[in-house]
Write a protein that holds these residues in place. Structure first.
Motif, short mmCIF file in Angstrom:
data_model
loop_
_atom_site.label_atom_id
_atom_site.label_comp_id
_atom_site.label_asym_id
_atom_site.label_seq_id
_atom_site.Cartn_x
_atom_site.Cartn_y
_atom_site.Cartn_z
N SER A 1 2.11 6.75 -6.81
CA SER A 1 1.19 7.81 -7.22
C SER A 1 1.87 9.17 -7.16
N SER A 2 2.60 9.41 -6.11
CA SER A 2 3.34 10.68 -5.97
C SER A 2 4.38 10.82 -7.08
N PHE A 3 5.08 9.73 -7.38
CA PHE A 3 6.09 9.75 -8.44
C PHE A 3 5.45 10.06 -9.80
N LEU A 4 4.33 9.41 -10.10
CA LEU A 4 3.66 9.64 -11.38
C LEU A 4 3.13 11.07 -11.50
N ASP A 5 2.63 11.63 -10.40
CA ASP A 5 2.17 13.02 -10.43
C ASP A 5 3.32 13.96 -10.72
N SER A 6 4.46 13.73 -10.11
CA SER A 6 5.64 14.57 -10.36
C SER A 6 6.13 14.40 -11.79
N TYR A 7 6.12 13.19 -12.29
CA TYR A 7 6.56 12.91 -13.66
C TYR A 7 5.68 13.63 -14.67
N ARG A 8 4.35 13.55 -14.46
CA ARG A 8 3.42 14.21 -15.37
C ARG A 8 3.58 15.73 -15.34
N ALA A 9 3.92 16.27 -14.17
CA ALA A 9 4.08 17.72 -14.05
C ALA A 9 5.46 18.18 -14.52
N GLY A 10 6.36 17.25 -14.82
CA GLY A 10 7.69 17.60 -15.29
C GLY A 10 8.61 18.07 -14.18
N ARG A 11 8.31 17.67 -12.96
CA ARG A 11 9.15 18.04 -11.81
C ARG A 11 10.00 16.85 -11.39
N MET A 12 11.07 17.16 -10.69
CA MET A 12 11.91 16.11 -10.13
C MET A 12 11.23 15.57 -8.87
N TRP A 13 11.13 14.25 -8.76
CA TRP A 13 10.50 13.65 -7.59
C TRP A 13 11.53 13.47 -6.51
N VAL B 1 0.84 -1.20 0.00
CA VAL B 1 0.00 0.00 0.00
C VAL B 1 0.87 1.24 0.00
N VAL B 2 1.90 1.26 0.86
CA VAL B 2 2.78 2.43 0.95
C VAL B 2 3.53 2.63 -0.37
N LEU B 3 3.97 1.56 -0.99
CA LEU B 3 4.63 1.68 -2.30
C LEU B 3 3.67 2.24 -3.34
N GLY B 4 2.40 1.86 -3.27
CA GLY B 4 1.41 2.43 -4.17
C GLY B 4 1.24 3.93 -3.96
N GLN C 1 -3.91 -10.25 -5.85
CA GLN C 1 -4.19 -9.72 -4.52
C GLN C 1 -3.30 -8.52 -4.22
N PHE C 2 -2.01 -8.63 -4.50
CA PHE C 2 -1.10 -7.52 -4.24
C PHE C 2 -1.36 -6.35 -5.19
N ALA C 3 -1.81 -6.63 -6.41
CA ALA C 3 -2.14 -5.56 -7.36
C ALA C 3 -3.33 -4.76 -6.87
N VAL C 4 -4.32 -5.42 -6.28
CA VAL C 4 -5.48 -4.72 -5.72
C VAL C 4 -5.04 -3.79 -4.61
N VAL C 5 -4.18 -4.27 -3.73
CA VAL C 5 -3.70 -3.46 -2.61
C VAL C 5 -2.85 -2.30 -3.12
N PHE C 6 -2.03 -2.53 -4.13
CA PHE C 6 -1.19 -1.48 -4.71
C PHE C 6 -2.06 -0.37 -5.30
N THR C 7 -3.15 -0.77 -5.96
CA THR C 7 -4.04 0.25 -6.56
C THR C 7 -4.75 1.07 -5.50
N TYR C 8 -5.05 0.49 -4.37
CA TYR C 8 -5.62 1.28 -3.28
C TYR C 8 -4.65 2.39 -2.91
N GLY C 9 -3.37 2.06 -2.82
CA GLY C 9 -2.37 3.07 -2.48
C GLY C 9 -2.26 4.15 -3.54
N MET C 10 -2.34 3.76 -4.81
CA MET C 10 -2.22 4.74 -5.89
C MET C 10 -3.45 5.62 -6.00
#
Length: 121
Positions: free
Chosen positions: A48-60, A41-44, A96-105
């Motif tokens: 999500s934070s990494f992808l938001d920074s990537y889309r905005a063109g900022r360094m994560w 969950v925490v990795l998700g 199962q782990f993919a479902v949990v990862f998506t909750y985090g994202m």
């Protein structure tokens, strides 16, 4: 929730006698599995934070505030992500782990949409 006919807020009526027999309790998740799901969950959340920074063109970068918030949000999200109906043992481990990862994202997107809806922005 198995003792009620319909109870999203535990306000329902108890089941009639034929339904009163309790079903077999599902096996409890071992502590190691719970920790692995929490880390997922925490990795998700970080993904999500990494992808938001990537889309905005900022360094994560990871700061302490983001780490603490991710750890706290992970604790809050884990019960919903590990609901026994989703992790019933009949699905593959990866699913199962993919479902949990998506909750985090998804939590940041959902929270951002709710804030925009309330503020009208």
């Amino acid at each position: 929730m198995d003792d009620w006919l319909f109870d999203p807020l535990r306000l329902g009526v108890e089941r009639a006698e034929p339904y009163a027999a309790k079903a077999e309790e599902p096996a409890k998740l071992p502590l190691g599995r719970q920790i692995a799901l929490y880390v997922t969950v925490v990795l998700g959340i970080f993904a999500s934070s990494f992808l938001d920074s990537y889309r905005a063109g900022r360094m994560w970068h990871l700061d302490w505030a983001a780490l603490v918030i991710a750890l706290l949000v992970g604790i809050v999200l884990l019960p919903g992500a590990v609901d026994r109906h989703k992790l019933n043992g009949q699905k593959e481990e990866l699913v199962q782990f993919a479902v949990v990862f998506t909750y985090g994202m998804g939590w940041q997107t959902l929270l951002g949409a709710a804030i925009r809806a309330v503020t009208g922005g």
